[in-house]
Design a protein around this motif. Structure first.
Motif, PDB file in Angstrom:
ATOM      1  N   GLY A 154      -3.192  54.493  21.131  1.00 32.06           N
ATOM      2  CA  GLY A 154      -3.166  53.207  21.621  1.00 32.06           C
ATOM      3  C   GLY A 154      -2.468  52.168  21.014  1.00 32.06           C
ATOM      4  O   GLY A 154      -1.851  51.420  21.628  1.00 32.06           O
ATOM      5  N   GLY A 155      -2.596  52.136  19.762  1.00 36.21           N
ATOM      6  CA  GLY A 155      -1.701  51.362  18.942  1.00 36.21           C
ATOM      7  C   GLY A 155      -0.285  51.289  19.030  1.00 36.21           C
ATOM      8  O   GLY A 155       0.606  50.536  19.033  1.00 36.21           O
ATOM      9  N   ALA A 156       0.080  52.548  19.049  1.00 38.36           N
ATOM     10  CA  ALA A 156       1.740  53.074  19.196  1.00 38.36           C
ATOM     11  C   ALA A 156       2.079  52.359  20.721  1.00 38.36           C
ATOM     12  O   ALA A 156       3.173  52.102  20.710  1.00 38.36           O
ATOM     13  N   VAL A 157       1.398  52.759  21.693  1.00 39.90           N
ATOM     14  CA  VAL A 157       1.695  52.143  22.968  1.00 39.90           C
ATOM     15  C   VAL A 157       1.840  50.623  23.080  1.00 39.90           C
ATOM     16  O   VAL A 157       2.883  50.120  23.578  1.00 39.90           O
ATOM     17  N   LEU A 158       0.880  49.938  22.364  1.00 36.42           N
ATOM     18  CA  LEU A 158       0.904  48.322  22.137  1.00 36.42           C
ATOM     19  C   LEU A 158       2.242  48.210  21.211  1.00 36.42           C
ATOM     20  O   LEU A 158       2.952  47.248  21.769  1.00 36.42           O
ATOM     21  N   ALA A 159       2.438  48.670  20.104  1.00 32.85           N
ATOM     22  CA  ALA A 159       3.724  48.441  19.478  1.00 32.85           C
ATOM     23  C   ALA A 159       4.811  48.457  20.171  1.00 32.85           C
ATOM     24  O   ALA A 159       5.803  48.081  19.570  1.00 32.85           O
ATOM     25  N   ALA A 160       4.961  49.675  21.036  1.00 36.45           N
ATOM     26  CA  ALA A 160       6.354  49.690  21.685  1.00 36.45           C
ATOM     27  C   ALA A 160       6.344  48.665  22.882  1.00 36.45           C
ATOM     28  O   ALA A 160       7.380  48.257  23.129  1.00 36.45           O
ATOM     29  N   ALA A 161       5.449  48.512  23.619  1.00 38.51           N
ATOM     30  CA  ALA A 161       5.360  47.997  24.773  1.00 38.51           C
ATOM     31  C   ALA A 161       5.669  46.275  24.622  1.00 38.51           C
ATOM     32  O   ALA A 161       6.294  45.646  25.465  1.00 38.51           O
ATOM     33  N   LEU A 162       4.798  45.805  23.584  1.00 37.78           N
ATOM     34  CA  LEU A 162       4.963  44.273  23.561  1.00 37.78           C
ATOM     35  C   LEU A 162       6.344  43.765  23.123  1.00 37.78           C
ATOM     36  O   LEU A 162       7.108  43.006  23.562  1.00 37.78           O
ATOM     37  N   PRO A 163       7.087  44.585  22.205  1.00 40.12           N
ATOM     38  CA  PRO A 163       8.463  43.949  21.757  1.00 40.12           C
ATOM     39  C   PRO A 163       9.331  44.328  22.882  1.00 40.12           C
ATOM     40  O   PRO A 163      10.267  43.475  23.220  1.00 40.12           O
ATOM     41  N   VAL A 164       9.466  45.491  23.524  1.00 39.83           N
ATOM     42  CA  VAL A 164      10.305  45.610  24.686  1.00 39.83           C
ATOM     43  C   VAL A 164      10.200  44.744  25.486  1.00 39.83           C
ATOM     44  O   VAL A 164      11.172  44.363  26.276  1.00 39.83           O
ATOM     45  N   GLY A 165       8.881  44.509  26.109  1.00 40.95           N
ATOM     46  CA  GLY A 165       8.584  43.681  27.242  1.00 40.95           C
ATOM     47  C   GLY A 165       9.182  42.353  26.853  1.00 40.95           C
ATOM     48  O   GLY A 165       9.546  41.647  27.417  1.00 40.95           O
ATOM     49  N   THR A 166       8.710  41.772  25.363  1.00 39.70           N
ATOM     50  CA  THR A 166       9.192  40.526  25.235  1.00 39.70           C
ATOM     51  C   THR A 166      10.775  40.263  25.260  1.00 39.70           C
ATOM     52  O   THR A 166      11.357  39.291  25.671  1.00 39.70           O
ATOM     53  N   TYR A 167      11.525  41.289  24.541  1.00 37.81           N
ATOM     54  CA  TYR A 167      12.859  41.271  24.543  1.00 37.81           C
ATOM     55  C   TYR A 167      13.500  41.442  26.098  1.00 37.81           C
ATOM     56  O   TYR A 167      14.223  40.704  26.402  1.00 37.81           O
ATOM     57  N   ALA A 168      13.079  42.110  27.048  1.00 39.31           N
ATOM     58  CA  ALA A 168      13.369  42.149  28.459  1.00 39.31           C
ATOM     59  C   ALA A 168      13.065  40.822  28.950  1.00 39.31           C
ATOM     60  O   ALA A 168      14.051  40.271  29.654  1.00 39.31           O
ATOM     61  N   VAL A 169      12.044  40.083  28.913  1.00 43.21           N
ATOM     62  CA  VAL A 169      11.745  39.059  29.710  1.00 43.21           C
ATOM     63  C   VAL A 169      12.564  37.826  29.015  1.00 43.21           C
ATOM     64  O   VAL A 169      13.138  36.979  29.876  1.00 43.21           O
ATOM     65  N   ALA A 170      12.840  37.669  27.926  1.00 39.78           N
ATOM     66  CA  ALA A 170      13.490  36.565  26.955  1.00 39.78           C
ATOM     67  C   ALA A 170      14.938  36.778  27.609  1.00 39.78           C
ATOM     68  O   ALA A 170      15.732  35.895  27.890  1.00 39.78           O
ATOM     69  N   SER A 171      15.456  38.097  27.454  1.00 38.16           N
ATOM     70  CA  SER A 171      16.853  38.307  27.820  1.00 38.16           C
ATOM     71  C   SER A 171      16.878  37.874  29.553  1.00 38.16           C
ATOM     72  O   SER A 171      18.028  37.149  29.832  1.00 38.16           O
ATOM     73  N   GLY A 172      15.840  38.280  30.135  1.00 43.35           N
ATOM     74  CA  GLY A 172      16.220  38.088  31.561  1.00 43.35           C
ATOM     75  C   GLY A 172      16.213  36.567  31.979  1.00 43.35           C
ATOM     76  O   GLY A 172      16.919  35.962  32.654  1.00 43.35           O
TER      77      GLY A 172
END
Length: 322
Positions: free
Chosen positions: A55-73
């Motif tokens: 669960g921690g690994a999923v969180l650690a991957a999802a939040l940075p990827v999601g942040t970069y995708a939203v900010a870049s978009g």
């Protein structure tokens, strides 16, 4: 990537305005996302060490990827609407990724409280900017806590966001902030987060590996620029930079201790439990409230130096590509 004027503009806005309380801040929404994701993952995965690690690994991957995708978009969409809109959005987020003025303001408030309103008020003030227990701190402990947080947070509140900003603009800087916020919320070695927070803590260590060392060099430069002992800052940094459980946290703290010729760190209480941490620096003299002012002067000088060197290297790289 070409020179990005949003970076110096965002830096200037941080120096002038810090973080106005009325303005929505990305870190607040990152925190809400972390809490929501944690609740979701804990409710859908086994409550075992392996389940929590997953669960921690999923969180650690999802939040940075999601942040970069939203900010870049959002930045790309704003640029399509109008170049000025793109510049405005990126400047805003560069501003919000930095925390130089806010850090100096909060630590200065600790000094004012200590000198004017006494120890209880100073304990309360320093409690807003440190993670340790502050109820029993002596005046010396309050001063050390304030100086330590100025030095340590220069790295993850100024130097590291600026480093990633120069590499990838506001989207990458906000991605770093997501990693750092995640570590501050779940990266603890307590019963709740020993397994769940491990991936976030490791990711934060990796993200800060280069910026923390560059931050220490800038702090040493700031010591020379502000009349502190830059030579001793270099010596103590070389000697004590790994006197912390984290490979990064003592980098700027050791440079600061050397510059001020004081001893920092040592045992501290967290959530009612005393943690026996190594000391950093030499006790050449006792700390005094003015050390907070001295640390803040080095903070500003180191921040300006980091910006100037970073922009200079960026401009040089852009010229070579032409």
């Amino acid at each position: 990537m070409k020179f990005n004027p949003a970076i110096p503009c965002g830096f200037a806005l941080d120096l002038l305005l810090a973080d106005p309380g009325w303005m929505p801040h990305p870190v607040v929404y990152m925190g809400k996302a972390i809490s929501a994701l944690e609740d979701f993952l804990r409710s859908h995965l086994p409550q075992t060490p392996d389940g929590e690690l997953m669960g921690g690994a999923v969180l650690a991957a999802a939040l940075p990827v999601g942040t970069y995708a939203v900010a870049s978009g959002v930045c790309a969409l704003a640029r399509k609407i109008h170049p000025a809109a793109g510049f405005a959005v990126e400047t805003l987020w560069c501003w919000q990724a930095l925390a130089l003025k806010g850090l100096a303001t909060e630590s200065s408030h600790v000094q004012v409280e200590l000198e004017q309103d006494g120890l209880p008020a100073a304990r309360k003030a320093v409690g807003r900017i440190v993670g340790r227990d502050t109820q029993e701190l002596t005046a010396e402990g309050v001063i050390k806590a304030a100086v330590e947080t100025v030095a340590e947070n220069f790295s993850d509140g100024v130097a590291a966001p600026l480093f990633y900003m120069l590499l990838g603009g506001a989207p990458l800087a906000l991605t770093y902030k997501a990693v750092n916020t995640m570590d501050s919320m779940v990266g603890y070695k307590n019963d709740r987060y020993l397994y769940f927070g491990r991936a976030a803590a490791k990711l934060d260590d990796a993200a800060n590996l280069i910026p923390a060392r560059l931050a220490a060099l800038c702090w040493i430069g700031g010591a020379f620029l502000t009349g502190q002992d830059g030579k001793n800052a270099w010596n103590i940094w070389r000697r004590d930079r790994y006197h912390h459980a984290s490979p990064n946290s003592a980098q700027t703290e050791s440079a600061c201790a050397g510059a001020l010729r004081v001893q920092l760190a040592g045992p501290a209480s967290y959530f009612g439990k005393v943690v026996d941490k190594p000391t950093i620096g030499d006790p050449d003299r006792p700390v005094d409230p003015q050390d907070i002012t001295r640390a803040n002067r080095m903070l500003y000088a180191a921040g300006g130096l980091a910006l100037a060197v970073g922009l200079g290297l960026k401009a040089l790289a852009c010229r070579r590509r032409k």
